[in-house]
Design a protein around this motif. Sequence first.
Motif, PDB file in Angstrom:
ATOM      1  N   LYS A 151       6.959   3.029  19.785  1.00  0.00           N
ATOM      2  CA  LYS A 151       7.241   3.868  20.965  1.00  0.00           C
ATOM      3  C   LYS A 151       6.219   4.986  21.094  1.00  0.00           C
ATOM      4  O   LYS A 151       5.782   5.309  22.198  1.00  0.00           O
ATOM      5  N   GLY A 152       5.832   5.567  19.975  1.00  0.00           N
ATOM      6  CA  GLY A 152       4.825   6.629  20.011  1.00  0.00           C
ATOM      7  C   GLY A 152       3.489   6.128  20.522  1.00  0.00           C
ATOM      8  O   GLY A 152       2.832   6.790  21.333  1.00  0.00           O
ATOM      9  N   MET A 153       3.105   4.936  20.074  1.00  0.00           N
ATOM     10  CA  MET A 153       1.837   4.360  20.535  1.00  0.00           C
ATOM     11  C   MET A 153       1.912   4.017  22.022  1.00  0.00           C
ATOM     12  O   MET A 153       0.944   4.187  22.752  1.00  0.00           O
ATOM     13  N   GLY A 180      12.548   0.951   5.132  1.00  0.00           N
ATOM     14  CA  GLY A 180      13.960   0.685   5.379  1.00  0.00           C
ATOM     15  C   GLY A 180      14.206  -0.675   6.004  1.00  0.00           C
ATOM     16  O   GLY A 180      15.125  -1.397   5.608  1.00  0.00           O
ATOM     17  N   THR A 181      13.383  -1.059   6.980  1.00  0.00           N
ATOM     18  CA  THR A 181      13.573  -2.375   7.599  1.00  0.00           C
ATOM     19  C   THR A 181      13.204  -3.486   6.620  1.00  0.00           C
ATOM     20  O   THR A 181      13.853  -4.532   6.588  1.00  0.00           O
ATOM     21  N   TRP A 182      12.191  -3.258   5.799  1.00  0.00           N
ATOM     22  CA  TRP A 182      11.832  -4.245   4.774  1.00  0.00           C
ATOM     23  C   TRP A 182      12.994  -4.430   3.793  1.00  0.00           C
ATOM     24  O   TRP A 182      13.353  -5.563   3.468  1.00  0.00           O
ATOM     25  N   ALA A 183      13.590  -3.336   3.362  1.00  0.00           N
ATOM     26  CA  ALA A 183      14.689  -3.425   2.403  1.00  0.00           C
ATOM     27  C   ALA A 183      15.907  -4.113   3.007  1.00  0.00           C
ATOM     28  O   ALA A 183      16.562  -4.923   2.354  1.00  0.00           O
ATOM     29  N   ARG A 184      16.215  -3.827   4.258  1.00  0.00           N
ATOM     30  CA  ARG A 184      17.423  -4.358   4.893  1.00  0.00           C
ATOM     31  C   ARG A 184      17.251  -5.776   5.443  1.00  0.00           C
ATOM     32  O   ARG A 184      18.158  -6.599   5.352  1.00  0.00           O
ATOM     33  N   TYR A 185      16.064  -6.061   6.033  1.00  0.00           N
ATOM     34  CA  TYR A 185      15.886  -7.323   6.737  1.00  0.00           C
ATOM     35  C   TYR A 185      14.807  -8.234   6.153  1.00  0.00           C
ATOM     36  O   TYR A 185      14.738  -9.400   6.488  1.00  0.00           O
ATOM     37  N   GLY A 186      13.910  -7.678   5.355  1.00  0.00           N
ATOM     38  CA  GLY A 186      12.848  -8.493   4.776  1.00  0.00           C
ATOM     39  C   GLY A 186      11.544  -8.462   5.544  1.00  0.00           C
ATOM     40  O   GLY A 186      10.610  -9.173   5.223  1.00  0.00           O
ATOM     41  N   PHE A 187      11.443  -7.643   6.581  1.00  0.00           N
ATOM     42  CA  PHE A 187      10.191  -7.475   7.315  1.00  0.00           C
ATOM     43  C   PHE A 187       9.991  -5.991   7.585  1.00  0.00           C
ATOM     44  O   PHE A 187      10.937  -5.215   7.581  1.00  0.00           O
ATOM     45  N   GLN A 188       8.752  -5.599   7.807  1.00  0.00           N
ATOM     46  CA  GLN A 188       8.437  -4.198   8.093  1.00  0.00           C
ATOM     47  C   GLN A 188       8.315  -4.000   9.594  1.00  0.00           C
ATOM     48  O   GLN A 188       7.612  -4.751  10.265  1.00  0.00           O
ATOM     49  N   GLN A 189       8.978  -2.970  10.090  1.00  0.00           N
ATOM     50  CA  GLN A 189       8.854  -2.620  11.503  1.00  0.00           C
ATOM     51  C   GLN A 189       9.237  -1.167  11.679  1.00  0.00           C
ATOM     52  O   GLN A 189      10.125  -0.667  11.002  1.00  0.00           O
ATOM     53  N   SER A 190       8.560  -0.508  12.586  1.00  0.00           N
ATOM     54  CA  SER A 190       8.893   0.869  12.916  1.00  0.00           C
ATOM     55  C   SER A 190       8.841   1.023  14.426  1.00  0.00           C
ATOM     56  O   SER A 190       7.766   1.070  15.015  1.00  0.00           O
ATOM     57  N   ASP A 191       9.994   1.080  15.048  1.00  0.00           N
ATOM     58  CA  ASP A 191      10.034   1.307  16.488  1.00  0.00           C
ATOM     59  C   ASP A 191       9.554   2.707  16.840  1.00  0.00           C
ATOM     60  O   ASP A 191       9.037   2.937  17.929  1.00  0.00           O
ATOM     61  N   GLN A 192       9.711   3.647  15.910  1.00  0.00           N
ATOM     62  CA  GLN A 192       9.217   5.003  16.151  1.00  0.00           C
ATOM     63  C   GLN A 192       7.711   4.949  16.402  1.00  0.00           C
ATOM     64  O   GLN A 192       7.203   5.564  17.329  1.00  0.00           O
ATOM     65  N   GLY A 220       0.831  -1.204   0.000  1.00  0.00           N
ATOM     66  CA  GLY A 220       0.000   0.000   0.000  1.00  0.00           C
ATOM     67  C   GLY A 220       0.861   1.249   0.000  1.00  0.00           C
ATOM     68  O   GLY A 220       2.083   1.176   0.092  1.00  0.00           O
ATOM     69  N   GLY A 221       0.230   2.381  -0.115  1.00  0.00           N
ATOM     70  CA  GLY A 221       0.945   3.644  -0.151  1.00  0.00           C
ATOM     71  C   GLY A 221       1.422   4.070   1.224  1.00  0.00           C
ATOM     72  O   GLY A 221       1.239   3.377   2.223  1.00  0.00           O
ATOM     73  N   TYR A 222       2.018   5.216   1.263  1.00  0.00           N
ATOM     74  CA  TYR A 222       2.567   5.756   2.505  1.00  0.00           C
ATOM     75  C   TYR A 222       1.469   5.947   3.540  1.00  0.00           C
ATOM     76  O   TYR A 222       0.382   6.423   3.251  1.00  0.00           O
ATOM     77  N   HIS A 223       1.763   5.560   4.761  1.00  0.00           N
ATOM     78  CA  HIS A 223       0.899   5.839   5.907  1.00  0.00           C
ATOM     79  C   HIS A 223       1.813   6.035   7.103  1.00  0.00           C
ATOM     80  O   HIS A 223       2.658   5.185   7.390  1.00  0.00           O
ATOM     81  N   VAL A 224       1.647   7.131   7.800  1.00  0.00           N
ATOM     82  CA  VAL A 224       2.566   7.492   8.875  1.00  0.00           C
ATOM     83  C   VAL A 224       2.663   6.414   9.961  1.00  0.00           C
ATOM     84  O   VAL A 224       3.724   6.192  10.521  1.00  0.00           O
ATOM     85  N   LEU A 225       1.578   5.716  10.226  1.00  0.00           N
ATOM     86  CA  LEU A 225       1.605   4.695  11.271  1.00  0.00           C
ATOM     87  C   LEU A 225       1.875   3.286  10.747  1.00  0.00           C
ATOM     88  O   LEU A 225       2.498   2.481  11.425  1.00  0.00           O
ATOM     89  N   GLY A 226       1.417   2.981   9.547  1.00  0.00           N
ATOM     90  CA  GLY A 226       1.492   1.610   9.070  1.00  0.00           C
ATOM     91  C   GLY A 226       2.457   1.325   7.941  1.00  0.00           C
ATOM     92  O   GLY A 226       2.733   0.165   7.658  1.00  0.00           O
TER      93      GLY A 226
END
Length: 99
Positions: free
Chosen positions: A87-89, A72-84, A59-65
């Motif tokens: 932590k914000g949640m 970046g994590t998908w490109a480097r490791y093969g999975f999507q994750q955002s600690d930002q 899907g397209g850009y979404h600030v939370l998802g």
Amino acid sequence: RDVSSDATVVHTALMEVGGNAYDGNAMYDPRHTPMRAEQILARVLGALDARWGYCGRFGGYHVLGNNCEHFGTWARYGFQQSDQVGKGMAWAGAGLGFL
């Protein structure tokens, strides 16, 4: 999707935007084996290709998802994750707990 309906992604040489070849977030390296640089580059360039399309898959850009850290994590490791986001949640949930 984004703020602008005519947003464009462009491939720009690192030396044109500053930084160095080692800039980046390697925080997951202790827990996950990163892909080789050639693999990461192939994934990123492939994701920009409309036929393969990261946006078509996630899907397209979404600030939370689906933000730049997810990409970046998908490109480097093969999975999507955002600690930002995580932590914000957590901070938002803690704040609601005080109400």
